[in-house]
Design a protein around this motif. Sequence first.
Motif, PDB file in Angstrom:
ATOM      1  N   LEU A 167      49.633  47.313 103.398  1.00  0.00           N
ATOM      2  CA  LEU A 167      49.552  45.902 103.046  1.00  0.00           C
ATOM      3  C   LEU A 167      49.938  45.023 104.225  1.00  0.00           C
ATOM      4  O   LEU A 167      49.308  43.996 104.491  1.00  0.00           O
ATOM      5  N   GLY A 168      50.959  45.452 104.955  1.00  0.00           N
ATOM      6  CA  GLY A 168      51.396  44.681 106.113  1.00  0.00           C
ATOM      7  C   GLY A 168      50.311  44.548 107.159  1.00  0.00           C
ATOM      8  O   GLY A 168      50.118  43.471 107.732  1.00  0.00           O
ATOM      9  N   TYR A 169      49.562  45.637 107.399  1.00  0.00           N
ATOM     10  CA  TYR A 169      48.506  45.565 108.407  1.00  0.00           C
ATOM     11  C   TYR A 169      47.323  44.730 107.944  1.00  0.00           C
ATOM     12  O   TYR A 169      46.616  44.145 108.768  1.00  0.00           O
ATOM     13  N   LEU A 170      47.086  44.661 106.649  1.00  0.00           N
ATOM     14  CA  LEU A 170      46.053  43.748 106.168  1.00  0.00           C
ATOM     15  C   LEU A 170      46.463  42.305 106.405  1.00  0.00           C
ATOM     16  O   LEU A 170      45.643  41.467 106.809  1.00  0.00           O
ATOM     17  N   PHE A 171      47.732  42.000 106.165  1.00  0.00           N
ATOM     18  CA  PHE A 171      48.217  40.646 106.451  1.00  0.00           C
ATOM     19  C   PHE A 171      48.114  40.341 107.952  1.00  0.00           C
ATOM     20  O   PHE A 171      47.784  39.226 108.361  1.00  0.00           O
ATOM     21  N   LYS A 172      48.396  41.360 108.769  1.00  0.00           N
ATOM     22  CA  LYS A 172      48.258  41.163 110.213  1.00  0.00           C
ATOM     23  C   LYS A 172      46.791  40.934 110.585  1.00  0.00           C
ATOM     24  O   LYS A 172      46.484  40.147 111.484  1.00  0.00           O
ATOM     25  N   VAL A 220      44.632  39.394 108.745  1.00  0.00           N
ATOM     26  CA  VAL A 220      44.360  37.991 108.420  1.00  0.00           C
ATOM     27  C   VAL A 220      44.843  37.089 109.552  1.00  0.00           C
ATOM     28  O   VAL A 220      44.140  36.161 109.984  1.00  0.00           O
ATOM     29  N   GLN A 221      46.033  37.364 110.058  1.00  0.00           N
ATOM     30  CA  GLN A 221      46.583  36.559 111.152  1.00  0.00           C
ATOM     31  C   GLN A 221      45.716  36.653 112.409  1.00  0.00           C
ATOM     32  O   GLN A 221      45.430  35.645 113.060  1.00  0.00           O
ATOM     33  N   LEU A 222      45.299  37.863 112.733  1.00  0.00           N
ATOM     34  CA  LEU A 222      44.486  38.056 113.932  1.00  0.00           C
ATOM     35  C   LEU A 222      43.132  37.375 113.802  1.00  0.00           C
ATOM     36  O   LEU A 222      42.608  36.821 114.772  1.00  0.00           O
ATOM     37  N   LEU A 223      42.577  37.414 112.606  1.00  0.00           N
ATOM     38  CA  LEU A 223      41.253  36.844 112.392  1.00  0.00           C
ATOM     39  C   LEU A 223      41.226  35.346 112.646  1.00  0.00           C
ATOM     40  O   LEU A 223      40.178  34.779 112.949  1.00  0.00           O
ATOM     41  N   ARG A 224      42.369  34.715 112.523  1.00  0.00           N
ATOM     42  CA  ARG A 224      42.451  33.267 112.732  1.00  0.00           C
ATOM     43  C   ARG A 224      42.534  32.900 114.209  1.00  0.00           C
ATOM     44  O   ARG A 224      42.464  31.722 114.556  1.00  0.00           O
ATOM     45  N   MET A 226      35.923  42.791 105.353  1.00  0.00           N
ATOM     46  CA  MET A 226      35.485  43.674 106.432  1.00  0.00           C
ATOM     47  C   MET A 226      36.135  43.311 107.769  1.00  0.00           C
ATOM     48  O   MET A 226      36.796  44.162 108.380  1.00  0.00           O
ATOM     49  N   PRO A 227      35.982  42.082 108.270  1.00  0.00           N
ATOM     50  CA  PRO A 227      36.624  41.777 109.558  1.00  0.00           C
ATOM     51  C   PRO A 227      38.145  41.819 109.490  1.00  0.00           C
ATOM     52  O   PRO A 227      38.801  42.173 110.480  1.00  0.00           O
ATOM     53  N   ILE A 228      38.731  41.469 108.333  1.00  0.00           N
ATOM     54  CA  ILE A 228      40.184  41.577 108.183  1.00  0.00           C
ATOM     55  C   ILE A 228      40.617  43.031 108.341  1.00  0.00           C
ATOM     56  O   ILE A 228      41.591  43.335 109.041  1.00  0.00           O
ATOM     57  N   ALA A 229      39.893  43.938 107.692  1.00  0.00           N
ATOM     58  CA  ALA A 229      40.227  45.364 107.755  1.00  0.00           C
ATOM     59  C   ALA A 229      40.062  45.912 109.167  1.00  0.00           C
ATOM     60  O   ALA A 229      40.863  46.732 109.621  1.00  0.00           O
ATOM     61  N   VAL A 230      39.016  45.467 109.868  1.00  0.00           N
ATOM     62  CA  VAL A 230      38.809  45.914 111.254  1.00  0.00           C
ATOM     63  C   VAL A 230      39.982  45.490 112.128  1.00  0.00           C
ATOM     64  O   VAL A 230      40.534  46.295 112.892  1.00  0.00           O
ATOM     65  N   CYS A 231      40.393  44.234 111.998  1.00  0.00           N
ATOM     66  CA  CYS A 231      41.520  43.731 112.802  1.00  0.00           C
ATOM     67  C   CYS A 231      42.819  44.435 112.426  1.00  0.00           C
ATOM     68  O   CYS A 231      43.612  44.813 113.301  1.00  0.00           O
ATOM     69  N   GLY A 232      43.049  44.628 111.121  1.00  0.00           N
ATOM     70  CA  GLY A 232      44.262  45.312 110.683  1.00  0.00           C
ATOM     71  C   GLY A 232      44.312  46.757 111.145  1.00  0.00           C
ATOM     72  O   GLY A 232      45.357  47.236 111.596  1.00  0.00           O
ATOM     73  N   ALA A 233      43.192  47.458 111.045  1.00  0.00           N
ATOM     74  CA  ALA A 233      43.137  48.853 111.478  1.00  0.00           C
ATOM     75  C   ALA A 233      43.335  48.967 112.986  1.00  0.00           C
ATOM     76  O   ALA A 233      43.957  49.916 113.478  1.00  0.00           O
TER      77      ALA A 233
END
Length: 259
Positions: free
Chosen positions: A14-19, A21-25, A231-238
């Motif tokens: 969950l933390g990496y998904l939130f990260k 979101v942050q990166l996507l911005r 999709m892009p959130i997951a790519v950035c989080g991963a």
Amino acid sequence: MNNNTIIEQPLTGLGYLFKGVQLLRHPQLRVFVLVPLFINVLIFASAFWFLFSSITDWIETYMQALPAFLSWLSYILWPVIIFSILFSFSFIFSTIANLIAAPFNGLLAEKTEILLTKSAINDDGWQDLLKDLPRILKRECQKWAYFLPRMLGCFILFFIPVIGQTIAPIIWLVFAGWMMAIQYADYPFDNHKVSFAVMRETLGKRFGKNITFGMIISFCTTIPLLNFIIMPIAVCGATAAWVDIYKQQVLSNPLNRIE
């Protein structure tokens, strides 16, 4: 390499998904999101229109196939089956979307890693992307070769009376999460030409964290509007997880890479 204290927290996925979101911005990444976002909107809008017009009939047909003495399970199985169908559709159409968007997701993962590490991976940009297209598509085929037999096994369970029909939805939910974890973690691994087998083995060593990450993605893909941007959130989080947890460990062994 940047260290992220989030890997010490219990909800790593969950933390990496939130990260993500942050990166996507971040302004440097926004432009690389446009193509995957458009593909997601087009595919998921069509898929969910068809799904929600048919899902009730499918569930009722499945429940009627259960033996009469298991009718009391309907209250438990109904929500599980709903989520299983939603996850199945979400995974299938996410995979189609990922297949089409794979080159752009790989580029997004690369730019995300550069943003996090301040060091380049490839120097040729779009030229490098075009050159790597055959390898990227081959990698997507490797994923399908791994997924399909296991998906078929889960599918067969749905038709085995009593035990199979009871446990199949639960097994599918877990496996769908694992597939999502592999799907998105593979982009940063593949950017460094880490073999598919090594990638799976590496993720398996942190199965709990990765299955959490994948199952949350699966859940998000069932939610209208959110499924367009997951999709892009997951790519950035991963990719953030790759930088924090896996990169140094995996790349320290030259045998983990393919040519």
